[in-house]
Design a protein around this motif. Sequence first.
Motif, PDB file in Angstrom:
ATOM      1  N   GLU A 193       0.876  -1.457   0.343  1.00 48.21           N
ATOM      2  CA  GLU A 193       0.254   0.096  -0.344  1.00 48.21           C
ATOM      3  C   GLU A 193       1.087   1.112   0.142  1.00 48.21           C
ATOM      4  N   ARG A 194       1.936   1.077   0.904  1.00 53.95           N
ATOM      5  CA  ARG A 194       2.623   2.467   1.246  1.00 53.95           C
ATOM      6  C   ARG A 194       3.718   2.632  -0.040  1.00 53.95           C
ATOM      7  N   VAL A 195       3.848   1.548  -0.665  1.00 54.82           N
ATOM      8  CA  VAL A 195       4.651   1.629  -2.235  1.00 54.82           C
ATOM      9  C   VAL A 195       4.263   2.419  -3.259  1.00 54.82           C
ATOM     10  N   GLU A 196       2.947   2.019  -3.193  1.00 58.78           N
ATOM     11  CA  GLU A 196       2.170   2.657  -3.967  1.00 58.78           C
ATOM     12  C   GLU A 196       1.714   3.715  -4.189  1.00 58.78           C
ATOM     13  N   LEU A 197       1.655   4.109  -2.493  1.00 59.44           N
ATOM     14  CA  LEU A 197       1.177   5.609  -2.027  1.00 59.44           C
ATOM     15  C   LEU A 197       2.410   6.133  -2.089  1.00 59.44           C
ATOM     16  N   GLY A 198       3.727   6.054  -2.724  1.00 59.79           N
ATOM     17  CA  GLY A 198       5.094   6.082  -2.879  1.00 59.79           C
ATOM     18  C   GLY A 198       5.591   6.146  -1.878  1.00 59.79           C
ATOM     19  N   MET A 227       6.685   4.417   0.011  1.00 62.01           N
ATOM     20  CA  MET A 227       8.013   3.372   0.343  1.00 62.01           C
ATOM     21  C   MET A 227       8.891   3.288  -0.972  1.00 62.01           C
ATOM     22  N   LEU A 228       9.657   2.808  -1.161  1.00 63.80           N
ATOM     23  CA  LEU A 228      10.899   1.879  -2.069  1.00 63.80           C
ATOM     24  C   LEU A 228      10.003   0.623  -2.318  1.00 63.80           C
ATOM     25  N   SER A 229       9.993   0.736  -4.540  1.00 65.26           N
ATOM     26  CA  SER A 229       9.646  -0.375  -4.479  1.00 65.26           C
ATOM     27  C   SER A 229      10.704  -1.019  -4.157  1.00 65.26           C
ATOM     28  N   VAL A 230      10.199  -2.627  -4.982  1.00 69.25           N
ATOM     29  CA  VAL A 230      11.376  -4.025  -5.251  1.00 69.25           C
ATOM     30  C   VAL A 230      12.180  -2.918  -6.617  1.00 69.25           C
ATOM     31  N   GLU A 231      11.326  -2.709  -7.512  1.00 68.94           N
ATOM     32  CA  GLU A 231      11.978  -2.345  -8.437  1.00 68.94           C
ATOM     33  C   GLU A 231      13.252  -1.333  -7.841  1.00 68.94           C
ATOM     34  N   ASP A 232      13.181  -0.261  -7.306  1.00 71.50           N
ATOM     35  CA  ASP A 232      14.353   0.710  -6.644  1.00 71.50           C
ATOM     36  C   ASP A 232      15.179  -0.315  -6.091  1.00 71.50           C
ATOM     37  N   VAL A 233      14.728  -0.911  -4.983  1.00 74.17           N
ATOM     38  CA  VAL A 233      15.755  -1.362  -3.769  1.00 74.17           C
ATOM     39  C   VAL A 233      17.055  -2.198  -5.497  1.00 74.17           C
ATOM     40  N   GLN A 234      15.799  -3.302  -6.282  1.00 78.48           N
ATOM     41  CA  GLN A 234      16.420  -3.715  -6.899  1.00 78.48           C
ATOM     42  C   GLN A 234      17.543  -2.934  -8.108  1.00 78.48           C
ATOM     43  N   GLU A 235      17.676  -1.616  -8.204  1.00 78.36           N
ATOM     44  CA  GLU A 235      18.208  -1.289  -9.082  1.00 78.36           C
ATOM     45  C   GLU A 235      19.331  -0.622  -8.038  1.00 78.36           C
TER      46      GLU A 235
END
Lengths: 253, 271
Positions: free
Chosen positions: B185-190, B192-200
């Motif tokens: 939910e928080r990822v969608e709201l922007g 929290m870091l998403s999986v893609e952000d972390v993987q970058e």
Amino acid sequence: MSGASQPKTALEFKSTSLTVPALLLASNDLATIEENLREKIAQGAGFFQDSPVLIDVHRANALELEVDVAGLVSLLRKLALVPISLRGGTEAQNSAALAQGLFLRAAAPSTRKPSPASRAPEVVVEAAVEAVVEENADIRRDIAPTAANKVITQPVRSGQRVYSHGDLTVTATVSAGAEIMAEGNIHVYGSLRGRALAGVQGDSSCRIFCMDLQAELLSIAGIYQLRDDIPKERQYKPAQISLADQMLVIKEL
Amino acid sequence: MARIIVVTSGKGGVGKTTSSAAISMGLALRGHKTAIIDFDVGLRNLDLIMGCERRVVYDLVNVINGEATLNQALIKDKRCENLFILPASQTRDKDALSIEGVGKILEDLAKDYEYIVCDSPAGIERGATLAMYFADDAFVVTNPEVSSVRDSDRMLGILSSKSRRAENGEEPIKEYLLLTRYNPERVELGEMLSVEDVQEILSLQLLGIVPESKSILTASNSGMPVILDEESDAGQAYSDIVARYLGEDKPQRFIKKEKKGLLQKLFGGKS
């Protein structure tokens, strides 16, 4: 004496270090030396103006050339250099140096092999840079420097340091908190998020190239710029960084 | 020959012990003889999470110092006969650990066990470096949060340079990302870091995502690895993780917010 309070202790001694270019002589011909020096000074773009200089006569002595220390010192001063010390001198040369107001270091003789005397012996100016480089303290520069270029294919992680004696190429990302250093150019075919220091031995013609500029710190030959001062429009894009007039220039790649 | 897994992170409080407990229980339940070692000397809590704190007689340091044998120190789990726990010392500190001592213990365990899970302490000091020195696989536990990501990145650097495999020029440690406390939910709201952000930033093989879950606290309070709570999302996530590690092809769950069905909307969602 007014009643104004003055500290009881007027001074203290603290240990410090100074970065000084070493002038390695391979000739004793003052005219040639002057010519070569004027050339170098012109190229140096103000780097040598009023710069302290350490005179190194190891090579000249190995070639058994008679060095006129007094003449040399006057010449250097005439060219707005500040000779402060002599290294590798004979007893006579050392006394002459002292007489000119230089001080003598008990410097370890350099491990460089003397080059074979060429027809027109060149004056080699070598700039020594202080401990940005913790690893190799004695970097050797022969007349024809053989660049040991490095290629890194794995990501450079936070906290890692990479040093190259030549160029440095990274075909992955450089994480925030990582440091990459090269005596030559730096190429990052990925995101550059850490610190990049090119030309760490003083070569101001070096450049930094990256595909995604997010660097924490950029430096060429000791002139540096922080992320805060990098223009926003250059960030997150391919960029090319060079040095001009003692200032970093960041252009689109 | 045993496979040595280190569960590490750099940052503290991200879910290393929770994950070590759950994963080693998962491996053991699938029939693999597993040992789990607590390397957090002086601040031990693996025994609490595993629910064996009242049965600790000897610990890791006792074995290293020769004050007890490995068999005397290992505690058999009451719920699964394939799982054994080697607790850390609470009274000493990390200076009591030595490379030779740890190496000998792992060598002895490797004879009988299939998997040895090393629960690393936080930080990059001795406890952490010894926990990862002999590892074959590394589960890098990360929260989708900037300081955790940076610390994990630092730990990856250390894994690639200060491990035994790195020093001997062997095949490097296999690194996996374990993204814990993920809140879609928080990822969608922007927020929290998403999986893609972390993987970058980390670019690792994703072993699994463990959602933020109330069941974690409940599990640790009852001294039960959360994988045993089969109803909970976190428990299921760890089940998937163990399956994926053993080679099964499980699609990633818990990345998107779960859509509540009509009944759930009427009668409230599950925790």
